[in-house]
Design a protein around this motif. Structure first.
Motif, PDB file in Angstrom:
ATOM      1  N   UNK A 191      31.543 -68.640-103.384  1.00 46.11           N
ATOM      2  CA  UNK A 191      30.957 -69.447-102.308  1.00 46.11           C
ATOM      3  C   UNK A 191      30.346 -70.732-102.878  1.00 46.11           C
ATOM      4  N   UNK A 192      29.657 -70.628-104.018  1.00 49.83           N
ATOM      5  CA  UNK A 192      29.049 -71.822-104.631  1.00 49.83           C
ATOM      6  C   UNK A 192      30.118 -72.824-105.037  1.00 49.83           C
ATOM      7  N   UNK A 193      31.230 -72.346-105.581  1.00 52.94           N
ATOM      8  CA  UNK A 193      32.337 -73.229-105.953  1.00 52.94           C
ATOM      9  C   UNK A 193      32.806 -74.026-104.737  1.00 52.94           C
ATOM     10  N   UNK A 194      33.064 -73.326-103.637  1.00 52.79           N
ATOM     11  CA  UNK A 194      33.556 -73.991-102.423  1.00 52.79           C
ATOM     12  C   UNK A 194      32.532 -74.979-101.874  1.00 52.79           C
ATOM     13  N   UNK A 195      31.268 -74.634-101.967  1.00 52.18           N
ATOM     14  CA  UNK A 195      30.235 -75.551-101.482  1.00 52.18           C
ATOM     15  C   UNK A 195      30.164 -76.805-102.348  1.00 52.18           C
ATOM     16  N   UNK A 196      30.468 -76.676-103.627  1.00 49.73           N
ATOM     17  CA  UNK A 196      30.523 -77.854-104.479  1.00 49.73           C
ATOM     18  C   UNK A 196      31.677 -78.770-104.124  1.00 49.73           C
ATOM     19  N   UNK A 197      32.839 -78.200-103.845  1.00 49.65           N
ATOM     20  CA  UNK A 197      33.997 -79.002-103.428  1.00 49.65           C
ATOM     21  C   UNK A 197      33.686 -79.739-102.133  1.00 49.65           C
ATOM     22  N   UNK A 198      33.047 -79.053-101.195  1.00 46.22           N
ATOM     23  CA  UNK A 198      32.697 -79.684 -99.915  1.00 46.22           C
ATOM     24  C   UNK A 198      31.687 -80.813-100.131  1.00 46.22           C
ATOM     25  N   UNK A 199      30.734 -80.584-101.001  1.00 46.66           N
ATOM     26  CA  UNK A 199      29.690 -81.588-101.247  1.00 46.66           C
ATOM     27  C   UNK A 199      30.254 -82.854-101.893  1.00 46.66           C
ATOM     28  N   UNK A 200      31.421 -82.751-102.491  1.00 51.46           N
ATOM     29  CA  UNK A 200      32.037 -83.920-103.134  1.00 51.46           C
ATOM     30  C   UNK A 200      32.963 -84.689-102.200  1.00 51.46           C
ATOM     31  N   UNK A 201      33.109 -84.222-100.974  1.00 51.96           N
ATOM     32  CA  UNK A 201      34.095 -84.807-100.059  1.00 51.96           C
ATOM     33  C   UNK A 201      33.615 -86.138 -99.480  1.00 51.96           C
ATOM     34  N   UNK A 202      34.550 -87.026 -99.135  1.00 50.78           N
ATOM     35  CA  UNK A 202      34.172 -88.262 -98.451  1.00 50.78           C
ATOM     36  C   UNK A 202      33.887 -88.034 -96.971  1.00 50.78           C
ATOM     37  N   UNK A 203      34.372 -86.912 -96.440  1.00 50.39           N
ATOM     38  CA  UNK A 203      34.216 -86.565 -95.026  1.00 50.39           C
ATOM     39  C   UNK A 203      33.509 -85.212 -94.941  1.00 50.39           C
ATOM     40  N   UNK A 204      32.482 -85.108 -94.105  1.00 54.83           N
ATOM     41  CA  UNK A 204      31.765 -83.840 -93.900  1.00 54.83           C
ATOM     42  C   UNK A 204      31.151 -83.290 -95.185  1.00 54.83           C
ATOM     43  N   UNK A 205      30.687 -84.179 -96.054  1.00 52.27           N
ATOM     44  CA  UNK A 205      30.064 -83.712 -97.295  1.00 52.27           C
ATOM     45  C   UNK A 205      28.764 -82.954 -97.039  1.00 52.27           C
ATOM     46  N   UNK A 206      28.171 -83.164 -95.882  1.00 55.89           N
ATOM     47  CA  UNK A 206      26.889 -82.545 -95.526  1.00 55.89           C
ATOM     48  C   UNK A 206      27.066 -81.154 -94.923  1.00 55.89           C
TER      49      UNK A 206
ATOM     50  N   UNK B 223      37.756 -62.173 -94.009  1.00 48.28           N
ATOM     51  CA  UNK B 223      37.084 -63.461 -93.893  1.00 48.28           C
ATOM     52  C   UNK B 223      37.582 -64.408 -94.994  1.00 48.28           C
ATOM     53  N   UNK B 224      37.661 -65.671 -94.645  1.00 42.87           N
ATOM     54  CA  UNK B 224      38.128 -66.690 -95.582  1.00 42.87           C
ATOM     55  C   UNK B 224      37.059 -67.778 -95.667  1.00 42.87           C
ATOM     56  N   UNK B 225      36.794 -68.263 -96.866  1.00 43.84           N
ATOM     57  CA  UNK B 225      35.928 -69.427 -97.014  1.00 43.84           C
ATOM     58  C   UNK B 225      36.803 -70.615 -97.377  1.00 43.84           C
ATOM     59  N   UNK B 226      36.511 -71.742 -96.773  1.00 43.85           N
ATOM     60  CA  UNK B 226      37.359 -72.913 -96.968  1.00 43.85           C
ATOM     61  C   UNK B 226      36.486 -74.153 -97.089  1.00 43.85           C
ATOM     62  N   UNK B 227      36.741 -74.942 -98.118  1.00 44.33           N
ATOM     63  CA  UNK B 227      36.092 -76.240 -98.294  1.00 44.33           C
ATOM     64  C   UNK B 227      37.151 -77.309 -98.140  1.00 44.33           C
ATOM     65  N   UNK B 228      36.952 -78.201 -97.191  1.00 37.68           N
ATOM     66  CA  UNK B 228      37.978 -79.223 -96.951  1.00 37.68           C
ATOM     67  C   UNK B 228      37.365 -80.378 -96.174  1.00 37.68           C
ATOM     68  N   UNK B 229      36.737 -81.292 -96.880  1.00 33.63           N
ATOM     69  CA  UNK B 229      36.236 -82.499 -96.230  1.00 33.63           C
ATOM     70  C   UNK B 229      37.327 -83.542 -96.225  1.00 33.63           C
ATOM     71  N   UNK B 230      38.289 -83.378 -95.299  1.00 35.01           N
ATOM     72  CA  UNK B 230      39.531 -84.142 -95.350  1.00 35.01           C
ATOM     73  C   UNK B 230      39.641 -85.147 -94.212  1.00 35.01           C
ATOM     74  N   UNK B 231      40.437 -86.180 -94.437  1.00 33.02           N
ATOM     75  CA  UNK B 231      40.749 -87.145 -93.379  1.00 33.02           C
ATOM     76  C   UNK B 231      41.688 -86.537 -92.344  1.00 33.02           C
ATOM     77  N   UNK B 232      42.544 -85.614 -92.793  1.00 28.59           N
ATOM     78  CA  UNK B 232      43.449 -84.882 -91.912  1.00 28.59           C
ATOM     79  C   UNK B 232      43.046 -83.419 -91.941  1.00 28.59           C
TER      80      UNK B 232
END
Length: 434
Positions: free
Chosen positions: A343-358, A372-381
């Motif tokens: 979970x911490x790994x995925x939260x780090x990827x999300x925190x580095x995103x240009x979109x939805x980093x928060x 259950x699936x955890x997904x980090x994806x601060x994507x333009x698409x």
């Protein structure tokens, strides 16, 4: 300006401590020669795409939008000629009406198989979302509901093909073999194009008329060759993965033998209509430009995957592929054996995103999965996994699957931010960083 120090300060302002930053720099220094080799593959594939576009005579007129039925859509038809040339197929179906990779695969299977036929997977369990398509998990409209049976031959413990098991599994009913190039949510090696060619040759030596379909997701432009060049009858993929280059907002493709593509077109639209209908709806330029950029974007994603493998392998985690293995897709698996680390790994990827980093990623019951699936994806698409992203099922052994990065510098930052989150939670052995 002292750029090295200025960059370090930028990382610090974004939340990366000096210890994590310097550890990353030490790992990166060791990868320069390997990154140079990746650049050579990218140069080859970039020229391959340009060659295909020039042969198809792509022009500014190709970028015009169509609506309604989409009859005589010049840009759409030219794009499909580009895909056919680029991937060495007789024909191609490249459409925004194909909503995702799973849809493209379902389309290819449902258009090629008939009641009484059997589908064979000679590479073990398919990706989770295909289980309902096939009917391994019951679902409306599955192959099983149409009287199409399924047989699976698992890989051997060392990841190689069980040739004797495959020989025993092929029967008169076996119509199509589905070969998943990438690992999905499994910890097996990704298949190289050479390995895929060897498997296809073996299958066709047993049953020459068997259709060999390759799920090419995450593998496009990673190597110099694609599976159609080693005997596949069709390849299938998503435009919000590698070939869309981060610009395609939707879409999928099927490339291969003319009959396979025609069957898929009739299934996508309707009998009698096939490829003649299907408007490009204003997205056609992004399909062209995304394909043009795809080799460079895949290069960035590969550098990120190799960097992640070396970072986490050095810290004692199991990684597939390991830090030195050859690459055949853009996905990097890291096994943590602890849900909190995943979970911490995925939260780090999300925190580095240009979109939805928060946004804070949380595990959830995602459609098409059995846990259950955890997904980090601060994507333009939305859902674009050629953009920096990470995901995985929240169940033992708690493996996360990292992929994407439109630029190497963003991928690098994302990986260091994932490590920063683990570092802050004391979930890594800090002694291994020095």
């Amino acid at each position: 300006m002292n750029y090295s120090e200025a960059i370090r300060r930028q990382y610090e302002s974004l939340g990366i401590c000096r210890e994590v930053y310097e550890f990353g720099a030490k790992i990166e220094e060791k990868l320069k020669e390997r990154f140079d080799t990746l650049d050579q593959v990218t140069a080859f594939n970039q020229l391959k795409v340009i060659n295909a576009m020039q042969k198809a005579k792509v022009s500014a007129e190709c970028f015009q939008s169509t609506s309604g039925y989409g009859y005589n859509d010049f840009g759409r038809d030219t794009l499909e000629a580009v895909y056919a040339a680029c991937f060495h197929g007789e024909d191609a179906l490249v459409r925004p009406q194909i909503t995702c990779g799973t849809h493209a695969l379902a389309l290819a299977l449902l258009s090629s198989l008939r009641p009484g036929d059997e589908l064979l997977s000679p590479v073990g369990k398919p990706y989770d979302t295909l289980e309902e398509v096939i009917g391994i998990r019951p679902s409306k409209g599955s192959l099983a509901e149409y009287g199409i049976s399924y047989r699976q031959v698992d890989l051997l413990s060392d990841g190689s093909f069980d040739y004797e098991g495959i020989r025993a599994a092929v029967s008169e009913k076996t119509k199509l073999a589905t070969i998943q190039r990438s690992k999905g949510y499994a910890t097996r090696p990704t298949l190289s194009v050479t390995q895929i060619g060897e498997l296809i040759s073996f299958l066709k030596s047993i049953k020459p008329d068997i259709i060999c379909m390759v799920d090419n997701c995450y593998g496009e432009f990673v190597e110099e060759k694609e599976p159609l060049e080693v005997g596949a009858d069709m390849i299938v993929g998503s435009l919000i993965k590698n070939p869309g280059g981060g610009l395609a907002p939707i879409g999928g493709y099927i490339v291969g033998k003319k009959e396979c593509v025609e069957n898929a077109a009739y299934r996508l639209t309707s009998p009698g209509l096939g490829k003649e209908v299907g408007a490009s709806l204003g997205v056609i330029q992004s399909f062209y430009q995304g394909l043009f950029l795809a080799p460079s974007v895949v290069n960035a994603a590969l550098k990120g995957a190799i960097f992640a493998a070396n970072i986490y392998e050095t810290l004692g985690f199991d990684v597939i592929p390991n830090g030195t293995e050859s690459r055949h897709d853009i996905i990097q698996a890291v096994t943590f054996h602890k849900p909190e680390a995943m979970i911490s790994f995925c939260r780090g990827i999300q925190a580095a995103a240009p979109v939805d980093s928060f946004v804070t990623p949380e595990p959830w019951a995602m459609p098409g999965y059995d846990s259950d699936v955890i997904m980090a994806a601060g994507a333009f698409v939305q859902g674009s996994s050629i953009e920096l992203s990470a995901d995985g099922p929240l169940k033992p052994p708690y493996s996360v699957y990292f992929q994407g990065g439109l630029t190497w510098h963003h991928a690098r930052f994302g990986i260091l931010m994932s490590l920063q989150k683990l570092y802050e939670q004391n979930l890594v052995n800090k002694n291994l960083m020095w």
